[in-house]
Design a protein around this motif. Structure first.
Motif, PDB file in Angstrom:
ATOM      1  N   LEU A 168     -60.025 -19.595  21.572  1.00 16.57           N
ATOM      2  CA  LEU A 168     -60.231 -20.107  22.926  1.00 16.57           C
ATOM      3  C   LEU A 168     -59.768 -19.092  23.963  1.00 16.57           C
ATOM      4  O   LEU A 168     -60.434 -18.898  24.997  1.00 16.57           O
ATOM      5  N   ARG A 169     -58.653 -18.428  23.697  1.00 21.09           N
ATOM      6  CA  ARG A 169     -58.148 -17.416  24.632  1.00 21.09           C
ATOM      7  C   ARG A 169     -59.111 -16.241  24.719  1.00 21.09           C
ATOM      8  O   ARG A 169     -59.342 -15.687  25.799  1.00 21.09           O
ATOM      9  N   GLN A 198     -55.710 -31.134  27.449  1.00 15.93           N
ATOM     10  CA  GLN A 198     -55.642 -31.051  25.989  1.00 15.93           C
ATOM     11  C   GLN A 198     -54.514 -31.910  25.449  1.00 15.93           C
ATOM     12  O   GLN A 198     -54.685 -32.641  24.466  1.00 15.93           O
ATOM     13  N   ARG A 230     -57.621 -21.490  16.379  1.00 21.62           N
ATOM     14  CA  ARG A 230     -58.493 -22.054  17.414  1.00 21.62           C
ATOM     15  C   ARG A 230     -57.980 -21.688  18.804  1.00 21.62           C
ATOM     16  O   ARG A 230     -58.779 -21.407  19.709  1.00 21.62           O
ATOM     17  N   HIS A 231     -56.663 -21.703  18.959  1.00 20.74           N
ATOM     18  CA  HIS A 231     -56.066 -21.333  20.241  1.00 20.74           C
ATOM     19  C   HIS A 231     -56.386 -19.880  20.577  1.00 20.74           C
ATOM     20  O   HIS A 231     -56.761 -19.567  21.727  1.00 20.74           O
ATOM     21  N   VAL A 279     -62.363 -16.354  24.200  1.00 17.35           N
ATOM     22  CA  VAL A 279     -63.542 -16.811  24.941  1.00 17.35           C
ATOM     23  C   VAL A 279     -63.253 -16.846  26.436  1.00 17.35           C
ATOM     24  O   VAL A 279     -64.074 -16.398  27.262  1.00 17.35           O
ATOM     25  N   THR A 280     -62.073 -17.359  26.796  1.00 17.13           N
ATOM     26  CA  THR A 280     -61.697 -17.416  28.210  1.00 17.13           C
ATOM     27  C   THR A 280     -61.593 -16.022  28.807  1.00 17.13           C
ATOM     28  O   THR A 280     -62.094 -15.758  29.908  1.00 17.13           O
ATOM     29  N   LYS A 338     -47.740 -20.994  20.598  1.00 15.28           N
ATOM     30  CA  LYS A 338     -48.860 -20.630  21.456  1.00 15.28           C
ATOM     31  C   LYS A 338     -48.484 -19.483  22.380  1.00 15.28           C
ATOM     32  O   LYS A 338     -49.300 -18.588  22.641  1.00 15.28           O
ATOM     33  N   LEU A 359     -56.106 -27.356  32.203  1.00 17.28           N
ATOM     34  CA  LEU A 359     -56.699 -27.268  30.870  1.00 17.28           C
ATOM     35  C   LEU A 359     -55.700 -27.681  29.801  1.00 17.28           C
ATOM     36  O   LEU A 359     -56.019 -28.484  28.908  1.00 17.28           O
TER      37      LEU A 359
END
Length: 410
Positions: free
Chosen positions: A97-98, A314, A93-94, A100-101, A155, A310
């Motif tokens: 998200l990266r 979280q 998921r991380h 998408v960002t 991460k 962000l």
């Protein structure tokens, strides 16, 4: 005036003085919360301004290559696949998200600034990719439990792996055939590296005990040079060499042993200052203008709070941490210095970005790297060794006093 033009004895003295300066001055400046990497980078810029019409010295370039290669060799050795298996879904998921960002940032840059998609993606990587080497170092300064340290570490490493993959694809995307041949060459390297390491382990190591460190560094530097020739810089090859050596730990225990990791940490800690100094000397005069400083400061004022906020939100919402702990966790993931320096150089040399934007990226990287030093208990340093904890087994055997000292440490 140029270091290359000096008489031999004077040139040797100049290089010796440089070594002393890079080992001492950044450490002295840390008392004012100035991270050592930034001090070395600033010294490089100052040296470039003092030596008009200078050219890069071959010896300094070699030392810089050893620094960046050994740093990413160590990063590859730090990866343990069992750690990824433990947190595979949160890390997936991380990573999503990266992506998408990064995609959102690249789309905005392409749409509103009329940049090529390659330039936009690399700019996004330059300002969003954390430097895992620094992040791993700052963990010792955080008052966190083991699980929280694990997630920060994973991460940071997963973000670095994802960035290296995207970097490879973007730099080889000039044509489908170029990307295909480069992928084949990289795959061949992935196949060849374990065979080379196993061959060295069978035919060299048994007859030269203690040679694992030098052999691993040699393979890492060669792999880094090969990927540089492929057009994807030194980082990918050195990282791959370290990662593959880690995978071979069962068959070759001494290759990625704790003692070898300790030695490569020390090796990287010594040589990485030369990389930052060398990059500082390569900054063009036109890049350090008032406009570049203002643009870089604006980028930092906009992007850094968004990145910190962000992660902070979280941690607060999902884990229910205190505001202070969440702030220190998010600050630890902020530095982008290495990736920003590398990508700024690539963008300038291969994609022709302006000197103003190049300088702005450098200013942004410096300000982002300052954040952990302002929030945590100690500034970011080159030293990737923890401040406390037992000495490695090999060191304790050779020096019993080290083991006793570690036991007595609080």
């Amino acid at each position: 005036m140029n270091i290359v033009d000096l008489p031999a004895i004077t040139r040797e003295v100049a290089l010796l003085a440089l070594i002393i300066a890079l080992m001492v001055l950044p450490r002295m400046l840390q008392r004012w919360r100035l991270p050592a990497p930034l001090s070395s980078f600033a010294l490089g810029i100052a040296a470039a301004l003092a030596l008009e019409n200078h050219t890069q010295d071959a010896t300094l370039a070699l030392l810089a290559t050893l620094g960046i290669s050994s740093l990413f060799l160590f990063a590859g050795l730090e990866i343990d696949l069992s750690d990824f298996a433990k947190g595979k879904w949160p890390l997936a998921r991380h990573a999503l998200l990266r992506l998408v960002t990064l995609g959102t940032a690249a789309y905005g840059l392409t749409h509103y600034l009329d940049l090529s998609w390659q330039t936009s993606v690399l700019l996004g990587l330059a300002v969003l990719t954390p430097s895992a080497g620094f992040i791993l170092d700052t963990l010792a300064a955080l008052d966190l439990d083991d699980e929280e340290r694990y997630w920060i570490r994973m991460k940071a490493i997963s973000g670095e792996i994802l960035a290296l993959l995207v970097l490879f694809i973007v730099l080889q995307s000039s044509s489908v055939s170029n990307l295909a041949w480069s992928s084949v060459a990289l795959a061949a390297m992935v196949v060849a590296l374990p065979l080379i390491l196993l061959g060295l382990g069978r035919f060299v190591v048994p007859y030269a005990r203690g040679s694992e460190f030098s052999l691993l560094v040699m393979v890492g530097v060669i792999a880094a040079f090969l990927t540089y020739k492929l057009g994807v810089y030194y980082l990918v090859g050195a990282f791959l060499a370290g990662f593959i050596a880690r995978l071979l730990r069962v068959r070759m225990p001494t290759l990625a042993s704790d003692g070898n990791l300790h030695a490569i940490r020390m090796f990287a800690s010594f040589f990485i200052p030369f990389y930052f100094f060398h990059k500082g000397m390569g900054v063009p005069r036109d890049a350090m203008t008032g406009d570049a400083v203002l643009l870089g400061a604006a980028l930092a004022l906009i992007i850094v709070p968004c990145r910190v906020g962000l992660v902070w939100a979280q941690r607060r919402l999902i884990r229910g941490e205190s505001a202070t702990v969440s702030l220190r966790v998010s600050a630890a993931l902020t530095p982008t210095l290495i990736f920003t320096l590398v990508l700024a150089s690539i963008l300038s040399e291969r994609f022709g970005i302006s000197d103003t934007l190049y300088g702005a990226l450098l200013v942004y990287a410096g300000l982002a790297t300052m954040v952990p030093s302002l929030v945590m208990s100690r500034p970011v340093d080159f030293d990737m060794l923890p401040d406390t904890g037992p000495a490695p087994e090999w060191a304790a055997q050779d020096h019993p006093s080290l083991s006793e000292t570690s036991k007595d440490s609080p």
